[in-house]
Write a protein that holds these residues in place. Structure first.
Motif, short mmCIF file in Angstrom:
data_model
loop_
_atom_site.label_atom_id
_atom_site.label_comp_id
_atom_site.label_asym_id
_atom_site.label_seq_id
_atom_site.Cartn_x
_atom_site.Cartn_y
_atom_site.Cartn_z
N UNK A 194 0.83 -1.21 0.00
CA UNK A 194 0.00 0.00 0.00
C UNK A 194 0.86 1.25 0.00
N UNK A 195 0.48 2.23 -0.80
CA UNK A 195 1.13 3.53 -0.83
C UNK A 195 0.07 4.58 -0.52
N UNK A 196 0.42 5.52 0.35
CA UNK A 196 -0.56 6.48 0.87
C UNK A 196 -0.05 7.91 0.65
N UNK A 197 -0.90 8.75 0.09
CA UNK A 197 -0.56 10.16 -0.12
C UNK A 197 -1.70 11.02 0.43
N UNK A 198 -1.45 11.79 1.49
CA UNK A 198 -2.50 12.66 2.04
C UNK A 198 -2.69 13.92 1.20
N UNK A 213 -2.89 3.50 -3.06
CA UNK A 213 -2.63 2.57 -4.15
C UNK A 213 -2.17 1.25 -3.53
N UNK A 214 -2.71 0.12 -4.01
CA UNK A 214 -2.32 -1.18 -3.47
C UNK A 214 -2.33 -2.21 -4.60
N UNK A 215 -1.56 -3.27 -4.40
CA UNK A 215 -1.34 -4.27 -5.45
C UNK A 215 -1.91 -5.61 -4.99
N UNK A 216 -2.65 -6.26 -5.86
CA UNK A 216 -3.29 -7.53 -5.53
C UNK A 216 -2.26 -8.65 -5.39
N UNK A 217 -2.37 -9.38 -4.29
CA UNK A 217 -1.62 -10.62 -4.13
C UNK A 217 -0.15 -10.47 -3.85
N UNK A 218 0.27 -9.34 -3.32
CA UNK A 218 1.68 -9.17 -2.96
C UNK A 218 1.80 -9.00 -1.45
N UNK A 219 3.02 -9.03 -0.95
CA UNK A 219 3.25 -8.99 0.49
C UNK A 219 2.77 -7.67 1.08
N UNK A 220 2.32 -7.72 2.34
CA UNK A 220 1.91 -6.49 3.01
C UNK A 220 3.07 -5.50 3.12
N UNK A 221 2.73 -4.26 3.21
CA UNK A 221 3.74 -3.21 3.35
C UNK A 221 3.07 -1.87 3.13
N UNK A 222 3.73 -0.82 3.56
CA UNK A 222 3.15 0.53 3.41
C UNK A 222 4.25 1.54 3.15
N UNK A 223 3.97 2.43 2.23
CA UNK A 223 4.88 3.51 1.89
C UNK A 223 4.10 4.82 1.95
N UNK A 224 4.61 5.78 2.69
CA UNK A 224 3.93 7.07 2.83
C UNK A 224 4.63 8.14 2.00
N UNK A 225 3.84 8.92 1.30
CA UNK A 225 4.35 10.00 0.46
C UNK A 225 4.07 11.36 1.10
N UNK A 226 4.88 12.33 0.74
CA UNK A 226 4.65 13.70 1.19
C UNK A 226 3.28 14.17 0.69
N UNK A 227 2.58 14.94 1.50
CA UNK A 227 1.22 15.35 1.12
C UNK A 227 1.20 16.34 -0.03
N UNK A 228 0.06 16.36 -0.70
CA UNK A 228 -0.24 17.41 -1.66
C UNK A 228 -1.00 18.50 -0.93
#
Length: 257
Positions: A194-198, A213-228
């Motif tokens: 999962x990728x997260x952008x506030x 944004x997230x991808x089907x059938x891949x390992x869990x994980x999270x990436x945070x982006x700088x906000x807009x």
């Protein structure tokens, strides 16, 4: 007697790159649809499906940006679906974009309109997300359907997207920022990376939206982006927001491989 014809307006978005016919009253296209499109990556030739497409703003913006991507605009409201079909034609995108009147939670109905399990490369969605216990509910039925989330809607839409997507297909969505935990919980059974952008209304404010944004059938994980940040201290749109909302630039979520 015949029902009254819905009054509409024709409005330019994306700095004039798209013209959208939409109802004069009720839900109107706003920033959310354009931000969703800007967060959605796609490759030429892929099949993308927009859930709850309304008049087609996000899916058409994606098709306008990505050559040869094929987009299905899935919308339960027949009148809005007809407007989405008109907008695809009016913007010269009807060869690659179609609109279907369908309940996105009904897998049999989706298959009946050619949306079969495991075939889509991308799903994008801007579901109704207001909590009726915490937000005023509009008396307008179409606006209410577009804005208010019935209990359990998000997990159901995410599960339906997972069924349509092929392995390592990508889901992109926009939701209320105060419900990030709910979004991540809904994604957990089928999606990882999962990728997260506030999205902030102004600098130092609390976020009002999250793009995920997230991808089907891949390992869990999270990436945070700088906000807009949408607006500067002056109240005018920031250069970054203008580049996305008018210039057609993409957000970092759309550039992840």
């Amino acid at each position: 007697r015949k029902p009254e014809r819905v009054q509409t307006t024709d409005d330019a978005v994306l700095g004039g790159r798209l013209t959208l016919r939409q109802p004069l009253k009720g839900h109107r296209v706003g920033h959310d649809a354009i931000l969703l499109a800007a967060a959605t990556g796609a490759r030429a030739g892929e099949q993308a499906v927009e859930f709850g497409a309304g008049v087609g703003a996000a899916g058409l913006a994606l098709a306008q940006r990505v050559p040869d991507v094929r987009v299905t605009l899935a919308e339960i409201d027949g009148e809005l679906c007809a407007l989405a079909a008109h907008n695809a034609e009016a913007n010269g995108l009807a060869a690659r974009v179609r609109a279907v009147a369908v309940d996105v939670e009904d897998q049999a109905a989706l298959a009946a309109v050619g949306l079969r399990p495991g075939e889509a490369g991308r799903v994008l969605m801007n579901p109704p997300f207001n909590d009726p216990a915490r937000h005023n509910v509009s008396p307008d039925a179409r606006r209410q359907r577009a804005h208010v989330a019935p209990p359990g809607l998000l997990p159901r839409w995410v599960a339906s997207a997972a069924a349509l997507l092929k392995a390592q297909g990508v889901l992109t969505l926009i939701w209320r920022a105060d419900a990030l935990d709910d979004v991540l919980a809904a994604l957990t059974p089928a999606f990882g990376a999962a990728a997260v952008l506030p999205v902030l209304p102004r600098e130092a404010a609390e976020p009002i939206r999250i793009l995920v944004r997230a991808v089907k059938g891949v390992a869990p994980g999270r990436r945070d982006y700088a906000p807009l940040v949408l607006n500067a201290a002056s109240g005018r749109p920031t250069a970054a927001a203008e580049a996305i909302l008018r210039g057609g630039d993409v957000l970092p979520l759309a550039t992840i491989a």
